[in-house]
Design a protein around this motif. Structure first.
Motif, mmCIF file in Angstrom:
data_model
loop_
_atom_site.group_PDB
_atom_site.id
_atom_site.type_symbol
_atom_site.label_atom_id
_atom_site.label_comp_id
_atom_site.label_asym_id
_atom_site.label_seq_id
_atom_site.Cartn_x
_atom_site.Cartn_y
_atom_site.Cartn_z
ATOM 1 N N LYS A 9 16.119 -1.474 5.453
ATOM 2 C CA LYS A 9 17.407 -1.413 4.762
ATOM 3 C C LYS A 9 18.329 -2.443 5.387
ATOM 4 O O LYS A 9 18.449 -2.522 6.604
ATOM 5 N N MET A 10 18.974 -3.248 4.545
ATOM 6 C CA MET A 10 19.911 -4.262 5.033
ATOM 7 C C MET A 10 21.260 -4.058 4.359
ATOM 8 O O MET A 10 21.324 -3.715 3.182
ATOM 9 N N ASP A 11 22.315 -4.270 5.112
ATOM 10 C CA ASP A 11 23.672 -4.167 4.597
ATOM 11 C C ASP A 11 24.355 -5.512 4.827
ATOM 12 O O ASP A 11 24.318 -6.043 5.940
ATOM 13 N N ASP B 64 25.948 -4.552 -2.077
ATOM 14 C CA ASP B 64 25.713 -5.218 -0.789
ATOM 15 C C ASP B 64 24.656 -4.520 0.058
ATOM 16 O O ASP B 64 24.551 -4.768 1.250
ATOM 17 N N ASP B 65 23.862 -3.651 -0.555
ATOM 18 C CA ASP B 65 22.763 -2.977 0.139
ATOM 19 C C ASP B 65 21.434 -3.446 -0.448
ATOM 20 O O ASP B 65 21.258 -3.455 -1.670
ATOM 21 N N ILE B 66 20.517 -3.831 0.426
ATOM 22 C CA ILE B 66 19.206 -4.321 0.000
ATOM 23 C C ILE B 66 18.129 -3.534 0.729
ATOM 24 O O ILE B 66 18.221 -3.340 1.947
ATOM 25 N N ILE B 67 17.117 -3.089 -0.015
ATOM 26 C CA ILE B 67 16.007 -2.340 0.579
ATOM 27 C C ILE B 67 14.708 -3.054 0.243
ATOM 28 O O ILE B 67 14.467 -3.419 -0.908
ATOM 29 N N GLU C 233 23.753 -4.324 12.996
ATOM 30 C CA GLU C 233 23.984 -2.958 13.477
ATOM 31 C C GLU C 233 23.815 -1.920 12.376
ATOM 32 O O GLU C 233 23.662 -0.733 12.660
ATOM 33 N N LYS C 234 23.809 -2.331 11.099
ATOM 34 C CA LYS C 234 23.643 -1.377 10.008
ATOM 35 C C LYS C 234 22.286 -1.506 9.328
ATOM 36 O O LYS C 234 22.051 -0.920 8.287
ATOM 37 N N CYS C 235 21.384 -2.283 9.926
ATOM 38 C CA CYS C 235 20.053 -2.465 9.360
ATOM 39 C C CYS C 235 19.074 -1.514 10.054
ATOM 40 O O CYS C 235 19.191 -1.258 11.240
#
Length: 110
Positions: free
Chosen positions: A7-9, A74-77, A107-109
């Motif tokens: 998960k990427m933000d 803005d969220d990619i999985i 930090e949010k991945c």
């Protein structure tokens, strides 16, 4: 069967994209101290989240079509049935984002 996800933000995503040069007047506002024009997109601008979604979809279209990547604003999985090839797709997503001045928040991945 084991599944693997990343998960990427995005950092400073659509609310910090530059407004096209010459279009700044479209988001201008006036107060007693004078007139001001935004240089970047700001929160609350009507329809811009949808426009940003279109931008992300175009950047990642071929990966989304393989059903290995999903994107929501803005969220990619990145999700796959097995680990083989997963890292390569994650690297490709990050490369495409960076080429378009979009970056992830480490930090949010996960």
């Amino acid at each position: 069967m084991k599944k693997i996800f990343t998960k990427m933000d995005l950092r400073w995503s659509y609310n910090n994209m530059r407004i096209k040069e010459g279009d700044e007047w479209k988001v201008a506002f006036t107060i007693p101290e004078g007139s001001f024009e935004f240089m970047v997109i700001f929160f609350g601008l009507i329809n811009f989240p949808a426009i940003f979604q279109i931008i992300i979809n175009k950047l990642l279209r071929d990966l989304i079509n393989t059903e290995k990547v999903a994107a929501f604003i803005d969220d990619i999985i990145v999700g796959m049935e097995m680990e083989k090839g997963h890292d390569e797709i994650v690297v490709e997503v990050i490369k495409r984002l960076e080429e378009n001045d979009l970056y992830v928040k480490p930090e949010k991945c996960k």
